[in-house]
Enzyme design. Structure first.
Site, mmCIF file in Angstrom:
data_model
loop_
_atom_site.group_PDB
_atom_site.id
_atom_site.type_symbol
_atom_site.label_atom_id
_atom_site.label_comp_id
_atom_site.label_asym_id
_atom_site.label_seq_id
_atom_site.Cartn_x
_atom_site.Cartn_y
_atom_site.Cartn_z
ATOM 1 N N HIS A 108 -2.029 0.644 7.344
ATOM 2 C CA HIS A 108 -2.170 0.942 5.721
ATOM 3 C C HIS A 108 -1.335 2.829 5.434
ATOM 4 O O HIS A 108 -1.384 3.252 6.406
ATOM 5 C CB HIS A 108 -3.525 1.222 5.779
ATOM 6 C CG HIS A 108 -4.443 0.784 4.742
ATOM 7 N ND1 HIS A 108 -3.676 -0.078 3.296
ATOM 8 C CD2 HIS A 108 -5.034 1.858 3.568
ATOM 9 C CE1 HIS A 108 -4.173 0.153 1.962
ATOM 10 N NE2 HIS A 108 -5.437 0.387 2.316
ATOM 11 N N ASP A 124 -8.536 5.439 -2.198
ATOM 12 C CA ASP A 124 -7.006 4.980 -1.890
ATOM 13 C C ASP A 124 -7.039 4.222 -3.500
ATOM 14 O O ASP A 124 -7.880 2.768 -3.872
ATOM 15 C CB ASP A 124 -7.689 3.992 -0.817
ATOM 16 C CG ASP A 124 -7.485 2.557 -0.277
ATOM 17 O OD1 ASP A 124 -6.549 1.831 -1.071
ATOM 18 O OD2 ASP A 124 -6.897 1.720 0.456
ATOM 19 N N CYS A 128 1.389 -1.395 0.120
ATOM 20 C CA CYS A 128 -0.295 0.088 0.252
ATOM 21 C C CYS A 128 1.264 1.028 0.056
ATOM 22 O O CYS A 128 0.320 2.440 -0.680
ATOM 23 C CB CYS A 128 -1.003 0.386 0.838
ATOM 24 S SG CYS A 128 -0.130 0.503 2.449
#
Length: 498
Positions: A61, A78, A34
């Site tokens: 994250h 995201d 990520c």
């Protein structure tokens, strides 16, 4: 750069996994988690002129936020999950136990945890690194250091925006959550890895775990509609089919030159292209004005007769539209070559009233390159891919603002490869109550797409029925013995003209 070492519990082999912060290196390696995705995506956002910042979630994250001038606020993005403006995804979908979510920008850092929770009292009990006043003081000190040397006007603007953001965070924290909206668990990453992290959320990995996605495709419809004056001009001036095709190819050459020019300063001078193209410009370019406008482009002629094609608006809109119009031009040439009666401008040669900007939900999707909205983006090289769809799957399209429309036709295009994954049998249904009940609109069996990127057109025979949701139920693929997947290059829906 840092290095992670993984020791396999079965064979004891140690694997080295380097983590890079340099975006150029990431673009070279194309590997990462990520943090790497967010790093690259944030760079792209800034390159396109959007004010962007990284969000560091202390429960492991990282994602991005961009400031929307239209909305007047920061938006959640995201890139790992392919979702935007769904800040409760982690708490409600992944079942994350959040504690700290810190926004990191070039002009400061701030605590944005409250944007991502509706359970602040629970979150507060997990924020035990230090006291809340200490967190606030540290972030304020860092922000002041980042803003050292800023002008008083810039500082005033930033302070005003910071104040408004705090007010929004407090207001949203106490807003009522819509319990009818379900959010998926984590989609990215290996299945076993997600299990270990317990980020499936309340769902299992089933076909219902896909998020609802919004189609950003108004430009596709505008481009399709903009071919009407072009074709009308061809017919009016009684151009031979060969001459019309040549004019479209000349226009495509101009658009290719625009596509290859710099993103922020796209410009092509017609006097620098071939003589045949110059002749086309003076004869037919006025009929292409609507098409240029759909691309956020414009033509300008100086007193000497020189014509420039240049940006007329947001360069991002142009970048989104260019691949669509290039594919549309190829499709138009293909259809003209097959057209026996060029004097009749009708569907599918003319694709008017394409439905756009709806929301899409699918039984499954391949992330990140086979998501459901790829079926509606107008680009040949993208596709919707259902990993377990060979024996049956579905995709549902909800009309924007719940408008009731009459579907008169639809097109399905085969994808770029693997013909065994093409749909062969399907039914199309409509719902006038948001999806509670369904009415059969069309049924197809034994449909074979003989070529890649082949479009097939189907007309709806029932007349007068209005619906606000449409569903495609694909029942079987071309070769169910050799694949578990289904893939569709594109789906275009057309409403009756008002």
């Amino acid at each position: 750069m840092c290095h992670l070492l993984h020791s396999c519990s079965f064979c004891s082999r140690i694997t080295r996994f380097p983590r890079y912060n340099d975006v150029l290196k990431l673009l070279e390696t194309r590997r990462g988690r990520c943090g790497e995705w967010a790093n690259c995506f944030t760079l792209y956002c800034r390159a396109f002129g959007y004010e962007s910042r990284l969000i560091l979630d202390f429960t492991d994250h990282v994602w991005t936020e961009c400031f929307s001038q239209v909305l007047g606020r920061w938006m959640h993005l995201d890139p790992c999950e392919g979702v935007y403006d769904i800040p409760l995804l982690y708490e409600k979908g992944w079942s994350k136990k959040l504690n700290y979510a810190i926004a990191i920008a070039k002009d400061g850092v701030c605590d944005v945890t409250k944007r991502y929770t509706r359970k602040w009292h629970e979150v507060l009990s997990r924020r035990n690194i230090t006291t809340e006043p200490a967190v606030s003081a540290v972030l304020t000190t860092i922000t002041q250091e980042c803003r050292r040397g800023f002008t008083s006007q810039v500082l005033s603007e930033l302070d005003d925006r910071d104040k408004k953001e705090k007010e929004v965070l407090e207001r949203d924290l106490h807003s009522t959550d819509d319990g009818s909206i379900s959010l998926p668990g984590r989609q990215s990453g290996d299945k076993e890895w997600r299990k270990l992290r317990m980020e499936f959320g309340s769902d299992s990995l089933t076909c219902s775990s896909c998020p609802v996605r919004i189609c950003i495709d108004e430009h596709v419809t505008r481009i399709y509609n903009a071919f009407h004056p072009v074709l009308t001009q061809f017919v009016k001036e009684e151009h031979a089919k060969a001459k019309a095709i040549r004019a479209l190819k000349n226009f495509k050459g101009i658009i290719m030159d625009v596509k290859n020019s710099p993103f922020k300063t796209r410009k092509v001078s017609i006097d620098s292209v071939s003589n045949s193209t110059q002749a086309f410009v003076h004869q037919l370019l006025p009929s292409f004005a609507e098409l240029l406008d759909a691309l956020s482009l414009k033509s300008m002629m100086d007193p000497d007769g020189k014509v420039d094609i240049c940006l007329a608006g947001d360069p991002v809109k142009t970048s989104l539209a260019l691949p669509v119009v290039l594919d549309a031009l190829d499709d138009m040439v293909h259809n003209l070559n097959k057209c026996d009666n060029f004097g009749e401008v009708s569907f599918p040669l003319l694709k008017s009233n394409r439905i756009h900007s709806g929301s899409v939900l699918a039984s499954g999707e391949e992330f990140p390159f086979g998501i459901a909205t790829s079926a509606f983006d107008g680009i040949q090289t993208s596709k919707w891919e259902e990993p377990n769809g060979a024996k049956g799957c579905w995709i549902m399209y909800k009309v924007k603002d719940n408008r009731m429309l009459e579907l008169v036709a639809y097109e399905i295009m085969s994808a770029n490869d693997a013909p065994e994954r093409d749909p062969m049998d399907w039914v199309v249904e409509g719902s006038n109550d948001g999806g509670s009940s369904w009415h059969l609109l069309d049924k197809q069996n034994s449909q074979i797409f003989e070529d890649r990127f082949q479009r097939r057109t189907y007309k709806i025979t029932s007349v007068g029925s209005l619906f606000n949701v449409y569903r495609f139920r694909f029942l079987a693929v071309r070769d169910i013995q050799s694949t578990s997947r289904l893939q569709v290059g594109s789906i275009d829906l057309y409403e009756r003209s008002s």
